[in-house]
Design a protein around this motif. Structure first.
Motif, PDB file in Angstrom:
ATOM      1  N   LYS A  32      35.831  31.531  61.270  1.00 56.75           N
ATOM      2  CA  LYS A  32      35.277  30.188  61.423  1.00 56.75           C
ATOM      3  C   LYS A  32      36.290  29.100  61.116  1.00 56.75           C
ATOM      4  O   LYS A  32      36.160  27.971  61.610  1.00 56.75           O
ATOM      5  CB  LYS A  32      34.046  30.026  60.528  1.00 56.75           C
ATOM      6  CG  LYS A  32      32.902  30.939  60.941  1.00 56.75           C
ATOM      7  CD  LYS A  32      32.576  30.788  62.430  1.00 56.75           C
ATOM      8  CE  LYS A  32      31.495  31.752  62.871  1.00 56.75           C
ATOM      9  NZ  LYS A  32      31.253  31.673  64.334  1.00 56.75           N
ATOM     10  N   THR A  33      37.312  29.405  60.331  1.00 56.07           N
ATOM     11  CA  THR A  33      38.389  28.435  60.152  1.00 56.07           C
ATOM     12  C   THR A  33      39.096  28.215  61.478  1.00 56.07           C
ATOM     13  O   THR A  33      39.372  27.072  61.878  1.00 56.07           O
ATOM     14  CB  THR A  33      39.389  28.921  59.087  1.00 56.07           C
ATOM     15  OG1 THR A  33      38.729  29.038  57.820  1.00 56.07           O
ATOM     16  CG2 THR A  33      40.555  27.960  58.952  1.00 56.07           C
ATOM     17  N   GLY A  34      39.390  29.304  62.183  1.00 56.53           N
ATOM     18  CA  GLY A  34      40.015  29.188  63.500  1.00 56.53           C
ATOM     19  C   GLY A  34      39.119  28.488  64.495  1.00 56.53           C
ATOM     20  O   GLY A  34      39.564  27.636  65.278  1.00 56.53           O
ATOM     21  N   THR A  35      37.828  28.833  64.472  1.00 55.65           N
ATOM     22  CA  THR A  35      36.885  28.188  65.375  1.00 55.65           C
ATOM     23  C   THR A  35      36.779  26.699  65.070  1.00 55.65           C
ATOM     24  O   THR A  35      36.682  25.869  65.984  1.00 55.65           O
ATOM     25  CB  THR A  35      35.495  28.837  65.256  1.00 55.65           C
ATOM     26  OG1 THR A  35      35.614  30.238  65.520  1.00 55.65           O
ATOM     27  CG2 THR A  35      34.527  28.240  66.260  1.00 55.65           C
ATOM     28  N   GLY A  36      36.814  26.345  63.790  1.00 55.11           N
ATOM     29  CA  GLY A  36      36.768  24.937  63.412  1.00 55.11           C
ATOM     30  C   GLY A  36      37.988  24.165  63.899  1.00 55.11           C
ATOM     31  O   GLY A  36      37.889  22.976  64.233  1.00 55.11           O
ATOM     32  N   LEU A  37      39.131  24.846  63.966  1.00 54.75           N
ATOM     33  CA  LEU A  37      40.333  24.203  64.498  1.00 54.75           C
ATOM     34  C   LEU A  37      40.157  23.800  65.961  1.00 54.75           C
ATOM     35  O   LEU A  37      40.593  22.736  66.390  1.00 54.75           O
ATOM     36  CB  LEU A  37      41.530  25.154  64.390  1.00 54.75           C
ATOM     37  CG  LEU A  37      42.136  25.406  63.015  1.00 54.75           C
ATOM     38  CD1 LEU A  37      43.197  26.480  63.105  1.00 54.75           C
ATOM     39  CD2 LEU A  37      42.720  24.119  62.435  1.00 54.75           C
ATOM     40  N   GLY A 155      34.489  27.947  56.048  1.00 57.10           N
ATOM     41  CA  GLY A 155      35.496  28.114  57.090  1.00 57.10           C
ATOM     42  C   GLY A 155      35.473  26.981  58.107  1.00 57.10           C
ATOM     43  O   GLY A 155      36.522  26.444  58.492  1.00 57.10           O
ATOM     44  N   TRP A 156      34.252  26.597  58.542  1.00 51.08           N
ATOM     45  CA  TRP A 156      34.123  25.475  59.466  1.00 51.08           C
ATOM     46  C   TRP A 156      34.740  24.212  58.878  1.00 51.08           C
ATOM     47  O   TRP A 156      35.432  23.454  59.575  1.00 51.08           O
ATOM     48  CB  TRP A 156      32.648  25.217  59.759  1.00 51.08           C
ATOM     49  CG  TRP A 156      32.095  25.946  60.938  1.00 51.08           C
ATOM     50  CD1 TRP A 156      31.233  26.997  60.922  1.00 51.08           C
ATOM     51  CD2 TRP A 156      32.346  25.676  62.324  1.00 51.08           C
ATOM     52  NE1 TRP A 156      30.941  27.403  62.203  1.00 51.08           N
ATOM     53  CE2 TRP A 156      31.598  26.609  63.075  1.00 51.08           C
ATOM     54  CE3 TRP A 156      33.118  24.739  62.988  1.00 51.08           C
ATOM     55  CZ2 TRP A 156      31.615  26.625  64.472  1.00 51.08           C
ATOM     56  CZ3 TRP A 156      33.133  24.746  64.372  1.00 51.08           C
ATOM     57  CH2 TRP A 156      32.391  25.684  65.102  1.00 51.08           C
ATOM     58  N   SER A 157      34.491  23.960  57.602  1.00 49.12           N
ATOM     59  CA  SER A 157      35.000  22.749  56.955  1.00 49.12           C
ATOM     60  C   SER A 157      36.521  22.756  56.901  1.00 49.12           C
ATOM     61  O   SER A 157      37.173  21.749  57.207  1.00 49.12           O
ATOM     62  CB  SER A 157      34.428  22.632  55.539  1.00 49.12           C
ATOM     63  OG  SER A 157      33.014  22.566  55.571  1.00 49.12           O
TER      64      SER A 157
END
Length: 427
Positions: A32-37, A155-157
């Motif tokens: 989700k970190t990657g998706t948030g990017l 992760g999104w944040s």
């Protein structure tokens, strides 16, 4: 003051699923970190890098969203037939490959094709992770899912902040770099997932525990009650579109609140989910407890939609206050529904077709993401009084679900376990 190592071990031990459960949580937060990017700048990439017009971008994303609906049931079927870990890894690599392909062309049809191909494993991913959690966490699946949703929001944040910093440079190169950053996260999580042990599938455990011949697995597409339940789920997932799409547009077009309030309310949503998702999970420890949550869920929908209507009735102070109340109510609706939906969807799925059933259930969220924006924009066009009417429609959906599943749940005296209490080490 540093905490002793024993405290950290105790905290880790409280996470269900053992080492593999913890590793999959790490996979979720990196994913989700990657998706948030990438997610926040997808439309901008197609506009500024690929040179597509507004209509083309809208059509591309609509087509991709429609195709993506098929990802969840397809993944569920595959998960019942092949080792789950391998299916998860394949989906992760396909997501990365489809995203990377966007860099190779500016042609509208090819961009649409690659986006649609990427939407299939993207929509499949949440179902596969949910299925893995159900198998690895067993009776503690509700708590595990609550922890997983918390890590997802973190992760999104992180990804969103990274994207904001990159786009602040004003360079079009930033869009390509964010895309590559997301691709890199897919490679990382694929390697981490390969290190996870294959969890015991309910059908395999049952097969080793009895000598009777195995019957044909249940078919969710012929299960009218489950299909009706999934239809009500598509309606109850609408809180996602209201928060992500409707609230920002409503602020700008219908209220006296400043436009800068929109990102602050989204931050408020994320913070509330992180703080309360795990504590509130205990209220859905059984399938019957989860069913009871549908009652307060209806009340939260009514409060949230009434507050949205009220936000357009006065000046700046009233608008800000009412919008904050609406977001708080709808966020708790999101938390409660996620908890109840997680437990009920697993409890209603037969052990020999768990993947197929959860795959069909996954179409509820995909359908809402596809059709939800059109619905809420229609509600906004109809004016403030349309919001309470939508709230009543969601109450009706919750009441219908409450009645539909009444006779399908296990007896209250028995544990609500779709997965036998078998650990990975015993498999």
């Amino acid at each position: 003051m540093s905490r002793p190592a024993s405290w950290h071990r105790t905290a880790l031990d409280r996470i269900p699923g053992g080492r593999d459960g913890r590793r999959m949580l790490l996979v979720s937060i990196i994913d989700k970190t990657g998706t948030g990017l990438w997610a926040g700048c997808t439309a901008l990439y197609f506009t500024y890098v690929s040179g597509l017009g507004l209509g083309q971008v809208g059509l591309l994303m609509t087509v991709a969203g429609g195709v993506g609906i098929a990802g969840a049931p397809l993944a569920g079927r595959l998960a019942d037939r092949f080792p789950l870990v391998r299916v998860i890894v394949a989906a992760q690599l396909l997501r990365g490959a489809a995203l990377l392909a966007l860099l190779t062309t500016d042609h509208f049809l090819l961009l649409t094709l690659y986006s649609a191909l990427g939407a299939l494993p993207d929509r499949a991913g949440s179902v596969l992770i949910k299925l893995y959690a159900a198998r690895v966490a067993g009776p503690d699946r509700v708590r595990y899912q609550a922890i997983q949703r918390t890590t997802v929001n973190i992760g999104w944040s992180i990804g969103g902040l990274g994207a904001a910093a990159a786009l602040a440079t004003g360079s079009t190169r930033a869009y390509g770099l964010l895309l590559l950053g997301n691709v890199l996260t897919y490679l990382v999580i694929a390697l981490l997932t390969l290190r996870c042990a294959e969890p015991p599938a309910p059908s395999r455990v049952a097969a080793t525990a009895t000598d009777t011949p195995r019957t044909k697995p249940a078919n969710p597409w012929r299960d009218r009650t489950f299909l009706a339940y999934t239809a009500t789920e598509a309606a109850l997932f609408l809180d996602d579109t209201i928060l992500q799409v409707a609230v920002p547009l409503w602020i700008v077009h219908a209220t006296a609140a400043p436009a800068g309030l929109a990102p602050l309310l989204l931050v408020l949503n994320t913070v509330l989910v992180v703080l309360f998702q795990v504590p509130l999970a205990r209220f859905a420890a059984t399938s019957h407890a989860a069913r009871r949550l549908l009652i307060p869920l209806s009340g939260l929908f009514v409060l949230g939609t009434l507050a949205l209507a009220a936000s357009a009735a006065g000046g700046r102070t009233l608008a800000i206050t009412a919008l904050a109340v609406a977001v708080i109510a709808l966020t708790f609706a999101e938390i409660i529904h996620a908890t109840a939906s997680w437990e009920l969807s697993v409890a209603l799925a037969p052990a020999d077709a768990q993947g197929a059933y959860l795959g069909v259930h996954g179409t509820a969220h995909s359908t809402q993401r596809f059709a939800g924006p059109l619905l809420v924009t229609g509600v906004m066009s109809a004016g403030p009084l349309a919001w309470p009417l939508l709230g009543l429609a969601l109450v009706a959906a919750g009441a219908a679900q409450h009645r539909l599943i009444r006779d399908r749940l296990p007896k209250p005296t028995n544990p609500s376990l779709s997965v036998p209490t078998v650990t990975v080490s015993e498999h």
